[in-house]
Design a protein around this motif. Structure first.
Motif, PDB file in Angstrom:
ATOM      1  N   GLU A 139       0.826  -1.214   0.000  1.00 38.38           N
ATOM      2  CA  GLU A 139       0.000   0.000   0.000  1.00 38.38           C
ATOM      3  C   GLU A 139       0.857   1.260   0.000  1.00 38.38           C
ATOM      4  N   PHE A 140       2.034   1.179   0.622  1.00 39.08           N
ATOM      5  CA  PHE A 140       2.950   2.316   0.689  1.00 39.08           C
ATOM      6  C   PHE A 140       4.213   2.088  -0.145  1.00 39.08           C
ATOM      7  N   ALA A 192      -0.874  -6.884  -3.351  1.00 40.38           N
ATOM      8  CA  ALA A 192      -1.918  -7.237  -2.397  1.00 40.38           C
ATOM      9  C   ALA A 192      -2.308  -8.708  -2.491  1.00 40.38           C
ATOM     10  N   HIS A 193      -2.215  -9.290  -3.691  1.00 34.94           N
ATOM     11  CA  HIS A 193      -2.560 -10.707  -3.834  1.00 34.94           C
ATOM     12  C   HIS A 193      -1.587 -11.585  -3.072  1.00 34.94           C
ATOM     13  N   PRO A 250       1.001  -5.432   6.689  1.00 36.56           N
ATOM     14  CA  PRO A 250      -0.114  -6.002   5.933  1.00 36.56           C
ATOM     15  C   PRO A 250      -0.512  -7.412   6.346  1.00 36.56           C
ATOM     16  N   LEU A 251       0.450  -8.297   6.598  1.00 33.75           N
ATOM     17  CA  LEU A 251       0.092  -9.646   7.035  1.00 33.75           C
ATOM     18  C   LEU A 251      -0.443  -9.637   8.459  1.00 33.75           C
ATOM     19  N   PRO A 267      -8.129   9.859   6.791  1.00 33.23           N
ATOM     20  CA  PRO A 267      -7.350  10.282   5.617  1.00 33.23           C
ATOM     21  C   PRO A 267      -5.843  10.301   5.863  1.00 33.23           C
ATOM     22  N   LEU A 268      -5.428  10.447   7.123  1.00 25.57           N
ATOM     23  CA  LEU A 268      -3.992  10.524   7.430  1.00 25.57           C
ATOM     24  C   LEU A 268      -3.413   9.183   7.832  1.00 25.57           C
ATOM     25  N   GLY A 269      -4.231   8.135   7.853  1.00 24.05           N
ATOM     26  CA  GLY A 269      -3.745   6.831   8.261  1.00 24.05           C
ATOM     27  C   GLY A 269      -3.827   6.641   9.758  1.00 24.05           C
TER      28      GLY A 269
END
Length: 423
Positions: free
Chosen positions: A125-126, A209-210, A230-231, A385-387
């Motif tokens: 994502e980043f 992402a997959h 992410p995980l 919006p800022l995470g």
């Protein structure tokens, strides 16, 4: 007091900002996820939360100290009865040559009899990705990216299989994007082959992402694993899916605001430049020959008349040349720790002076500040919006905080965060 129930998932984060970031994803989904900075307080948790985070400061600690802190954190998660435990590192897997990510992998594998120990870095994502075992930061090999200017963890080797194998008792294997892209069955077959070849720890690619989706399916069989955001998040959202929408979010606290910046590098420098256009900034010199107490007093004297009038910032951020001079005199870790002590002491004084909205930039700096303020537990706010990074220290003397990684955020993030922290 709520009836105590066992969390389905416990996360041990190697720094404070990372722990808050993953908690914000769960809170955004309406899944309660308190973040503890004191393992002893965590062990007595009675919140009934399905996910619990214990955030420590293991990233830069000497290996023996990190191992002891990891053990205390895992003891608290085990005392709560967490069904699965994850050791959470940052997206770029910041680590010194000696550790401490590989050390965490060995510890979890031994403690929970977990083989294979799955390891996953990156944050697509980043734009932090791992492909064929190589770590890329902003589409560039990490050792050629801006990360090479990191004063403490420049990550000189982009090959994570090789780099982490120096920290573990046995070399890592790899399940690459080429297997993960074929789906869960092919990935499981590849994983079985790597384990059959004798690998105790296995790195999973995170090219997109997959890859994370398939890695999450592989991890659902695990008692413990080591991963970046992410995980860690994907696993929690899957394992605690039944609890979505059950959490009531905390509310922001009103009061004077201030910003403390201990991170260095191009991202932090850009954010300070944007803040400076409309607000005052005091920059501390790590080579100042005065005692730390004298520097803290001088900074608080400067801040005293500004508290409540308008937000301001105090920073130890320096350009590459300034960082080099400080490290030459105090050493890499010594310079970082001095900056943390100064800002922690200043944070304590600002709070005593009435500051109740505080932004802290830098994972290690955040840890020092939270310790100085004596905060043992917070609730993260859901991502906006800022995470992530917004949290509330509840209790008799509540406080709003934004603890932010020095590597993330737009140039105007400090200004936007101040607005977002208004009740």
């Amino acid at each position: 007091m709520s009836e105590r129930s066992e969390p389905v998932y416990g996360i041990l984060s190697d720094d404070f900002t990372g722990g808050l970031l993953v908690a914000s994803y769960f809170e955004e989904a309406g899944i309660k996820c308190p973040v503890y900075f004191d393992p002893a307080v965590a062990a007595a948790d009675d919140s009934g939360a399905p996910i619990v985070v214990v955030a420590g400061r293991m990233r830069l600690s000497p290996p023996a100290d990190a191992l002891a802190e990891m053990t205390r954190g895992l003891d608290s998660l085990d005392a709560l009865g967490c069904g699965t435990v994850a050791y959470k590192a940052c997206a770029s897997f910041d680590s010194t040559e000696e550790g401490n990510i590989g050390i965490a992998a060995d510890l979890l594998a031994d403690r929970y009899s977990q083989v294979p120990m799955l390891i996953s870095a990156g944050f697509p994502e980043f734009r932090a990705t791992v492909h064929q075992g190589y770590l890329f930061y902003q589409a560039t090999l990490v050792n050629e990216s801006v990360k090479r200017f990191d004063p403490v963890t420049p990550m000189p080797d982009p090959n994570l299989v090789r780099f982490l194998s120096h920290q573990t008792r046995s070399p890592l294997g790899l399940v690459s994007h080429l297997e993960l892209i074929q789906g869960e069955a092919a990935a499981r077959a590849a994983l079985a082959g790597v384990v059959a070849a004798g690998h105790r720890h296995v790195l999973l690619d995170s090219s997109d992402a997959h890859d994370i989706e398939i890695s999450t399916q592989l991890a659902l069989d695990s008692r413990a694993f080591v991963a970046s955001d992410p995980l860690v998040v994907g696993f929690g959202l899957a394992r605690a899916a039944a609890f979505r929408g059950t959490a009531t979010p905390p509310k922001q606290v009103d009061g004077p605001a201030a910003v403390l910046v201990g991170s260095v590098g191009p991202v932090a420098e850009g954010q300070l430049a944007a803040f400076c256009a409309s607000h005052e900034i005091l920059t501390l010199d790590l080579l100042d020959e005065r005692t730390e107490d004298a520097q803290i007093k001088a900074a608080l004297d400067w801040a005293r008349c500004r508290i409540g009038a308008a937000p301001f910032a105090i920073t130890t951020c320096a350009d590459a040349a300034g960082v080099g001079r400080a490290q030459e005199k105090m050493g890499r870790i010594g310079a970082a720790r001095r900056a943390e002590r100064l800002l922690a002491g200043i944070a304590r004084g600002l709070h005593a002076g009435g500051v109740r909205r505080l932004i802290v930039v830098g994972g290690e700096t955040s840890g020092s500040v939270i310790g100085a303020l004596g905060i043992a537990r917070v609730r993260a706010l859901g991502r906006g919006p800022l995470g992530g990074g917004f949290c509330i220290a509840e209790g008799e003397d509540p406080m709003s905080l934004f603890l932010k990684s020095g590597k993330l955020g737009t140039p105007d993030v400090l200004l936007r965060a101040l607005e977002a922290m208004r009740p």
